[in-house]
Design a protein around this motif. Structure first.
Motif, mmCIF file in Angstrom:
data_model
loop_
_atom_site.group_PDB
_atom_site.id
_atom_site.type_symbol
_atom_site.label_atom_id
_atom_site.label_comp_id
_atom_site.label_asym_id
_atom_site.label_seq_id
_atom_site.Cartn_x
_atom_site.Cartn_y
_atom_site.Cartn_z
ATOM 1 N N ILE A 111 0.839 -1.203 0.000
ATOM 2 C CA ILE A 111 0.000 0.000 0.000
ATOM 3 C C ILE A 111 0.870 1.247 0.000
ATOM 4 O O ILE A 111 0.572 2.234 -0.696
ATOM 5 N N ALA A 112 1.970 1.225 0.758
ATOM 6 C CA ALA A 112 2.875 2.379 0.788
ATOM 7 C C ALA A 112 3.496 2.612 -0.591
ATOM 8 O O ALA A 112 3.591 3.764 -1.044
ATOM 9 N N VAL A 113 3.908 1.546 -1.264
ATOM 10 C CA VAL A 113 4.472 1.686 -2.612
ATOM 11 C C VAL A 113 3.404 2.220 -3.572
ATOM 12 O O VAL A 113 3.686 3.083 -4.408
ATOM 13 N N LEU A 114 2.183 1.747 -3.449
ATOM 14 C CA LEU A 114 1.089 2.258 -4.273
ATOM 15 C C LEU A 114 0.875 3.755 -4.042
ATOM 16 O O LEU A 114 0.704 4.525 -4.995
ATOM 17 N N MET A 115 0.914 4.177 -2.778
ATOM 18 C CA MET A 115 0.780 5.608 -2.478
ATOM 19 C C MET A 115 1.937 6.405 -3.067
ATOM 20 O O MET A 115 1.756 7.498 -3.596
ATOM 21 N N GLY A 116 3.144 5.841 -2.983
ATOM 22 C CA GLY A 116 4.298 6.492 -3.591
ATOM 23 C C GLY A 116 4.131 6.642 -5.088
ATOM 24 O O GLY A 116 4.466 7.679 -5.670
ATOM 25 N N TYR A 117 3.596 5.621 -5.718
ATOM 26 C CA TYR A 117 3.352 5.671 -7.160
ATOM 27 C C TYR A 117 2.302 6.737 -7.491
ATOM 28 O O TYR A 117 2.472 7.533 -8.420
ATOM 29 N N LEU A 118 1.211 6.742 -6.728
ATOM 30 C CA LEU A 118 0.134 7.708 -6.990
ATOM 31 C C LEU A 118 0.579 9.151 -6.761
ATOM 32 O O LEU A 118 0.126 10.063 -7.462
ATOM 33 N N PHE A 119 1.465 9.362 -5.779
ATOM 34 C CA PHE A 119 1.919 10.715 -5.470
ATOM 35 C C PHE A 119 3.244 11.070 -6.145
ATOM 36 O O PHE A 119 3.781 12.150 -5.922
ATOM 37 N N GLY A 120 3.765 10.171 -6.949
ATOM 38 C CA GLY A 120 4.991 10.443 -7.687
ATOM 39 C C GLY A 120 6.242 10.465 -6.839
ATOM 40 O O GLY A 120 7.190 11.182 -7.156
ATOM 41 N N GLY A 121 6.273 9.675 -5.783
ATOM 42 C CA GLY A 121 7.436 9.637 -4.892
ATOM 43 C C GLY A 121 8.354 8.474 -5.204
ATOM 44 O O GLY A 121 8.103 7.668 -6.099
ATOM 45 N N ASN A 122 9.422 8.388 -4.451
ATOM 46 C CA ASN A 122 10.374 7.293 -4.573
ATOM 47 C C ASN A 122 9.742 6.037 -3.972
ATOM 48 O O ASN A 122 9.447 5.988 -2.777
ATOM 49 N N LEU A 123 9.557 5.018 -4.785
ATOM 50 C CA LEU A 123 8.845 3.816 -4.348
ATOM 51 C C LEU A 123 9.596 3.066 -3.257
ATOM 52 O O LEU A 123 8.981 2.479 -2.368
ATOM 53 N N TYR A 124 10.927 3.084 -3.294
ATOM 54 C CA TYR A 124 11.717 2.404 -2.258
ATOM 55 C C TYR A 124 11.559 3.097 -0.902
ATOM 56 O O TYR A 124 11.446 2.441 0.133
ATOM 57 N N LEU A 125 11.558 4.425 -0.915
ATOM 58 C CA LEU A 125 11.402 5.158 0.342
ATOM 59 C C LEU A 125 10.009 4.960 0.929
ATOM 60 O O LEU A 125 9.851 4.789 2.135
ATOM 61 N N TRP A 126 9.005 4.976 0.082
ATOM 62 C CA TRP A 126 7.639 4.733 0.541
ATOM 63 C C TRP A 126 7.491 3.306 1.059
ATOM 64 O O TRP A 126 6.851 3.071 2.089
ATOM 65 N N GLY A 127 8.080 2.352 0.349
ATOM 66 C CA GLY A 127 8.033 0.955 0.809
ATOM 67 C C GLY A 127 8.724 0.787 2.149
ATOM 68 O O GLY A 127 8.243 0.062 3.016
ATOM 69 N N GLY A 128 9.857 1.455 2.326
ATOM 70 C CA GLY A 128 10.555 1.421 3.612
ATOM 71 C C GLY A 128 9.707 1.977 4.736
ATOM 72 O O GLY A 128 9.671 1.428 5.838
#
Length: 100
Positions: free
Chosen positions: A18-35
């Protein structure tokens, strides 16, 4: 049997996903969001275990009676209480290491 471990790993993978999905939707770094998702999931579980340990040491079933049938207010917010400072520290460290 083994539901605890399945739920634990499912929760960590779900939170990271879910964090990676939010990172994708908000255009963020997917690794940082996943962490961030993994940290919140792990510390949330730790918060629940700490709260359960405190209730057992006090020989209490519930931490309060404001919310009947839910183990008390502390039972509702134990994960949030422990994971919030860790998420904040994670974000502060990342901000100092790289520009988010």
């Amino acid at each position: 049997p083994k539901k605890l471990w399945e739920g634990f790993f499912g929760g960590v993978i779900g939170a990271a996903g879910i964090a990676v999905l939010m990172g994708y939707l908000f255009g963020g770094n997917l690794y940082l969001w996943g962490g961030l998702g993994v940290i919140v999931a792990l510390t949330g579980v730790a918060g629940d275990l700490v709260e359960s340990m405190l209730k057992r040491s006090a020989e209490m079933k519930d931490s309060g009676s404001i919310i009947p049938g839910h183990g008390g207010v502390l039972d509702r917010f134990d994960a949030l209480l422990l994971s919030t400072p860790f998420a904040f520290i994670y974000l502060i460290i990342l901000k100092n290491l790289i520009q988010i």
